[in-house]
Design an enzyme around this catalytic site. Structure first.
Site, PDB file in Angstrom:
ATOM      1  CG  HIS A 115      -2.064  -1.037   1.039  1.00  9.20           C
ATOM      2  ND1 HIS A 115      -2.453  -1.539  -0.178  1.00  9.20           N
ATOM      3  CD2 HIS A 115      -2.853  -1.660   1.954  1.00  9.20           C
ATOM      4  CE1 HIS A 115      -3.440  -2.413  -0.007  1.00  9.20           C
ATOM      5  NE2 HIS A 115      -3.695  -2.513   1.272  1.00  9.20           N
ATOM      6  CG  HIS A 188      -8.030  -0.676   1.935  1.00  9.34           C
ATOM      7  ND1 HIS A 188      -8.751  -1.451   2.824  1.00  9.34           N
ATOM      8  CD2 HIS A 188      -6.951  -1.413   1.597  1.00  9.34           C
ATOM      9  CE1 HIS A 188      -8.104  -2.600   3.006  1.00  9.34           C
ATOM     10  NE2 HIS A 188      -7.016  -2.601   2.269  1.00  9.34           N
ATOM     11  CD  GLU A 324      -8.449  -3.453  -1.096  1.00  7.65           C
ATOM     12  OE1 GLU A 324      -7.283  -3.139  -1.347  1.00  7.65           O
ATOM     13  OE2 GLU A 324      -8.736  -4.402  -0.352  1.00  7.65           O
TER      14      GLU A 324
END
Ligand SMILES: *[C@@H]1O[C@H](CO)[C@@H](O)[C@H](O)[C@H]1NC(C)=O
Ligand SMILES: *[C@@H]1O[C@H](CO)[C@@H](O)[C@H](O)[C@H]1NC(C)=O
Ligand SMILES: *[C@@H]1O[C@H](CO)[C@@H](O)[C@H](O)[C@H]1NC(C)=O
Length: 363
Positions: A115, A188, A324
């Site tokens: 991420h 997210h 996502e």
């Protein structure tokens, strides 16, 4: 003073100034509202804080998991509601090579990058560009060359907008200003359509995912590079099924990227295609999700464990689900996956469209 120490002083001054500049951007909470549909977002991490929608009887619930204060988002490891970047998901070995140069990234997840690194886009303060109360919120962030190891300056923006009745659109953009760079943004948000504070987990939700393939992963959740058909496996949600119907075959829960059938057109701009539909039968709530991206990560909050959230409610494993939409994980290291490279002067574009409805479902 030597040249190198002069440079050092200069860097310290510039970075202090940079931090001050960032600190001066105020963190706020912004509401979008139409009728009884409302969404709250903060410019800290461009994070979705809440989505309130009616059930089949008009009862309102917040269907998004999150924390009660912005401070709690700062040390967070769940990425609740965050806008993830520069590259969402995992990059194997925390490195990639682009145009003959190897880039090393923070290894913040068992030797891989997760991420966007240690301080990804979900952990920075975004600038408020435009806020039309009840309509839309536009945020931007300027990511600099070398930030978290990524090449080139990148101007990122996201617009959250309510359109029509019970529809939320998220438009993400990233312009590569001076170097080619990978870009893979993702929202997210964790959902529980029975309400974030429901005593029921999401295993009884029904889900349909319009993806005939997945990108299988190794133990560290980095893709092997294979694209595998889901037909007849526990990953097959081509027809609507309960999330938990075959959980015994997926130890630990779902955390996998689907190859979306509508995302096959790899030339230029993809048009919107349906990624998934999720339904919760007690409330009658249904969420449909469209995107222009080729993949969607389906995650059943396997890592949630006694996380204290909004109103003191405690979230547990399978307390929420994430869908996502994005490119495929670790695309930078798999030439057979759709490329995430945005060349200098080009703009990455990602659209998500949610449509919420609620009606009685008969059995
Ligand atoms: C976050 O972490 C910092 C440093 O570890 C700590 O000082 C702070 O109290 C933490 N904040 C919250 C809200 O937990
Ligand atoms: C969850 O929150 C809603 C709205 O505040 C409330 O009506 C409901 O009773 C709560 N549910 C539980 C199980 O606490
Ligand atoms: C979950 O959290 C509890 C309480 O904090 C802890 O005792 C337990 O070991 C945790 N379980 C896992 C699998 O991490």
């Amino acid at each position: 003073m030597e040249k190198s120490s002069l440079l050092c002083v200069f860097v310290v001054v510039v970075s202090l100034f940079g931090n001050l500049c960032r600190a001066s951007e105020k963190v706020g909470i912004f509401e979008l509202k139409k009728g009884d549909f409302s969404v709250k977002i903060t410019n800290y991490g461009a994070t979705v804080l809440s989505v309130i929608i009616p059930d089949q009887n008009g009862k309102l619930d917040d269907v998004v998991l999150g924390f009660g204060s912005i401070d709690e988002y700062k040390n967070d490891t769940t990425y609740f509601g965050g806008l993830i970047g520069r590259v969402a998901n995992r990059i194997g070995g925390a490195r990639f090579t682009l145009n003959g140069i190897q880039y090393k990234l923070p290894a913040n997840d068992h030797g891989n990058t997760l991420h966007g690194g240690d301080i990804g886009f979900s952990d920075v303060i975004w600038k408020v560009e435009d806020y039309v109360k009840d309509r839309h919120l536009s945020l931007s962030y300027d990511s600099h060359d070398g930030e978290q190891g990524f090449p080139g300056d990148l101007h990122v923006s996201v617009t959250y907008m309510i359109i029509g009745r019970n529809r939320l659109a998220i438009r993400m953009k990233g312009k590569a200003l001076n170097k080619a760079t990978p870009v893979n943004l993702a929202s997210h948000t964790y959902w529980n359509l029975a309400g974030h504070n429901s005593t029921h987990n999401i295993l009884s939700h029904t889900i349909q995912i319009f993806g005939s393939g997945i990108t299988p992963v190794k133990d560290n959740l980095v893709p092997t590079g294979e694209i595998r058909a889901v037909k007849g496996t526990a990953y097959d949600f081509l027809q609507p099924r309960k999330v938990g119907s075959r959980l015994s075959q997926v130890p630990g829960g779902y955390d996998i990227n689907y190859v979306l059938d509508g995302g096959r057109d790899h030339n230029g701009l993809r048009h919107l295609h349906k990624a998934a539909v999720v339904q919760e039968h007690k409330s009658g709530r249904k969420m449909e999700l469209w995107t222009n991206k080729p993949g969607v990560q389906f995650y059943t909050s396997n890592m949630l464990n006694e996380t204290r959230g909004k109103e003191g409610f405690v979230y547990r494993k399978y307390g929420g689900f994430c869908l996502e939409t994005q490119g495929f994980p670790d695309s930078v290291n798999h030439p057979n996956f759709p490329s995430q490279i945005v060349n200098q002067g080009e703009t990455y574009q990602h659209v998500m469209l949610y449509r919420f409805t609620a009606h009685t479902t008969r059995h």
